[in-house]
Design an enzyme around this catalytic site. Structure first.
Site, PDB file in Angstrom:
ATOM      1  N   LYS A  13       0.781  -1.587   0.181  1.00  0.00           N
ATOM      2  CA  LYS A  13      -0.154   0.179  -0.142  1.00  0.00           C
ATOM      3  C   LYS A  13       0.832   1.070  -0.032  1.00  0.00           C
ATOM      4  CE  LYS A  13      -2.318  -0.767   3.760  1.00  0.00           C
ATOM      5  NZ  LYS A  13      -1.996  -1.984   4.066  1.00  0.00           N
ATOM      6  N   ARG A  88     -10.203   1.766   8.259  1.00  0.00           N
ATOM      7  CA  ARG A  88      -9.678   0.381   8.673  1.00  0.00           C
ATOM      8  C   ARG A  88     -10.541  -0.527   9.073  1.00  0.00           C
ATOM      9  NH1 ARG A  88      -3.935   0.625   8.276  1.00  0.00           N
ATOM     10  NH2 ARG A  88      -2.607  -1.188   8.983  1.00  0.00           N
ATOM     11  N   ARG A 127      11.384  -5.709   5.294  1.00  0.00           N
ATOM     12  CA  ARG A 127      10.962  -4.362   4.897  1.00  0.00           C
ATOM     13  C   ARG A 127      11.606  -3.656   5.958  1.00  0.00           C
ATOM     14  NH1 ARG A 127       4.830  -2.534   4.887  1.00  0.00           N
ATOM     15  NH2 ARG A 127       4.700  -3.311   7.250  1.00  0.00           N
ATOM     16  N   ARG A 161      10.488  -1.557  11.075  1.00  0.00           N
ATOM     17  CA  ARG A 161       9.336  -1.237  12.354  1.00  0.00           C
ATOM     18  C   ARG A 161       9.164  -2.210  13.244  1.00  0.00           C
ATOM     19  NH1 ARG A 161       4.601  -0.028   8.144  1.00  0.00           N
ATOM     20  NH2 ARG A 161       3.265  -0.862   9.857  1.00  0.00           N
ATOM     21  N   ARG A 172      -1.527  -8.688  13.219  1.00  0.00           N
ATOM     22  CA  ARG A 172      -2.101  -7.550  12.131  1.00  0.00           C
ATOM     23  C   ARG A 172      -2.883  -8.136  11.221  1.00  0.00           C
ATOM     24  NH1 ARG A 172       3.530  -5.133  10.955  1.00  0.00           N
ATOM     25  NH2 ARG A 172       2.318  -4.014   9.450  1.00  0.00           N
TER      26      ARG A 172
HETATM   27  P1  ADP Z   1       0.277  -1.707   7.637  1.00  0.00           P
HETATM   28  O1  ADP Z   1      -0.741  -1.551   6.644  1.00  0.00           O
HETATM   29  O2  ADP Z   1       1.678  -2.386   6.966  1.00  0.00           O
HETATM   30  O3  ADP Z   1      -0.180  -2.677   8.606  1.00  0.00           O
HETATM   31  P2  ADP Z   1       0.505   0.908   8.507  1.00  0.00           P
HETATM   32  O4  ADP Z   1       1.480   1.838   8.700  1.00  0.00           O
HETATM   33  O5  ADP Z   1      -0.920   1.491   7.787  1.00  0.00           O
HETATM   34  O6  ADP Z   1       0.914  -0.429   8.306  1.00  0.00           O
HETATM   35  O7  ADP Z   1      -0.403   0.796  10.083  1.00  0.00           O
HETATM   36  C1  ADP Z   1       0.360   0.271  11.170  1.00  0.00           C
HETATM   37  C2  ADP Z   1      -0.440   0.327  12.379  1.00  0.00           C
HETATM   38  O8  ADP Z   1      -0.941   1.823  12.598  1.00  0.00           O
HETATM   39  C3  ADP Z   1      -1.509  -0.416  12.237  1.00  0.00           C
HETATM   40  O9  ADP Z   1      -1.192  -1.798  12.934  1.00  0.00           O
HETATM   41  C4  ADP Z   1      -2.289   0.266  13.684  1.00  0.00           C
HETATM   42  O10 ADP Z   1      -2.044  -0.027  14.817  1.00  0.00           O
HETATM   43  C5  ADP Z   1      -2.170   1.722  13.393  1.00  0.00           C
HETATM   44  N1  ADP Z   1      -3.346   2.281  12.434  1.00  0.00           N
HETATM   45  C6  ADP Z   1      -3.071   2.667  11.302  1.00  0.00           C
HETATM   46  N2  ADP Z   1      -4.030   3.038  10.595  1.00  0.00           N
HETATM   47  C7  ADP Z   1      -5.098   3.033  11.409  1.00  0.00           C
HETATM   48  C8  ADP Z   1      -6.438   3.158  11.319  1.00  0.00           C
HETATM   49  N3  ADP Z   1      -7.121   3.746  10.490  1.00  0.00           N
HETATM   50  N4  ADP Z   1      -7.082   2.827  12.439  1.00  0.00           N
HETATM   51  C9  ADP Z   1      -6.667   2.301  13.630  1.00  0.00           C
HETATM   52  N5  ADP Z   1      -5.213   1.999  13.616  1.00  0.00           N
HETATM   53  C10 ADP Z   1      -4.398   2.417  12.777  1.00  0.00           C
END
Ligand code: ADP
Length: 220
Positions: A13, A88, A127, A161, A172
């Site tokens: 993404k 999400r 990553r 990360r 996740r």
């Molecule tokens: P990935 O898509 O690789 O899981 P992101 O960088 O998009 O990674 O998100 C990492 C973390 O940030 C998620 O596991 C969550 O804890 C938090 N997060 C990101 N976006 C949201 C969201 N829209 N609602 C709640 N938590 C979020």
């Protein structure tokens, strides 16, 4: 254009969002990046975000929605945006719909990046991301930086990360299946969701996404 990108962790993404936002000249809005920026600035929100993120859990909706809304209302997002990682879950999708409605705007497409689970684990294990917080992403074997540990784009330090550990990734993925996947159905009923296979060269995936966006645009 107003676009939402959905996909499991490791679907690409962030990588695709940066490229698509650049090509379409719209801001790339990543809630994950916004939370990470708060973590590096050690804000109160950052402290809270770190606990949830490291455990592989979502942040509370109220907080996430307020942060995303604030970012979407900045002047650079007036004529379009690409949302990455938001919404999400279904209640975030409903909150986004409310916001769009009050502003009398609509989404153009929801791109669902699809990858097999085994590939997700391989991608995430290797990553490395840039400390600058600018969504520069590398992979130790698939897209290694020219100099180990250093970002090709800005010279920033590359790191793994904390939430990319195998245990957290499994959590996740579970959260993705139970909470995020239902939004694909939600957007299918609105006629907005398009599935893009996110395997193969990065350029190829970008091409598929751009083609899908053109098709959506023509269909309107
Ligand atoms: P990935 O898509 O690789 O899981 P992101 O960088 O998009 O990674 O998100 C990492 C973390 O940030 C998620 O596991 C969550 O804890 C938090 N997060 C990101 N976006 C949201 C969201 N829209 N609602 C709640 N938590 C979020």
């Amino acid at each position: 254009m107003r676009i939402v990108l959905v996909g499991p962790p490791g679907a690409g993404k962030g990588t695709q969002a940066t490229r698509l936002a650049g090509k379409l000249s719209i801001p790339h809005i990543s809630t994950g990046d916004l939370f990470r920026a708060n973590i590096s600035r050690q804000t109160e929100l950052g402290k809270l975000a770190k606990v949830s993120m490291d455990a592989g859990n979502l942040l509370p909706d109220e907080l996430t929605i307020a942060m995303a809304k604030d970012r979407m209302q900045q002047p650079d997002a007036e004529s379009g945006f690409l949302l990455d990682g938001f919404p999400r879950n279904v209640s975030q999708a409903e909150a986004l719909d409310e916001l769009l409605k009050t502003e009398a705007i609509t989404l153009d497409a929801v791109l669902d990046l699809e990858v097999p689970e085994g590939e997700v684990i391989k991608r995430i294990a290797g990553r490395r991301i840039c400390r600058s917080g600018s969504a520069h992403v590398f992979h130790v074997s698939y897209s290694p930086p020219k100099k180990q540990g250093v970002c090709d784009v800005c010279g920033g330090e590359l790191y793994q990360r904390d939430d990319d550990s195998e245990e957290t990734v499994r959590k996740r993925l579970e959260v993705y299946h139970t909470q995020t996947e239902p939004i694909i159905e939600y957007y299918k009923t609105q006629g907005l969701a398009v599935t893009i296979p996110s395997l193969g060269p990065v350029d190829e995936v970008t091409r598929r996404a751009l083609e899908a966006l053109e098709r959506e645009d023509d269909g309107k």
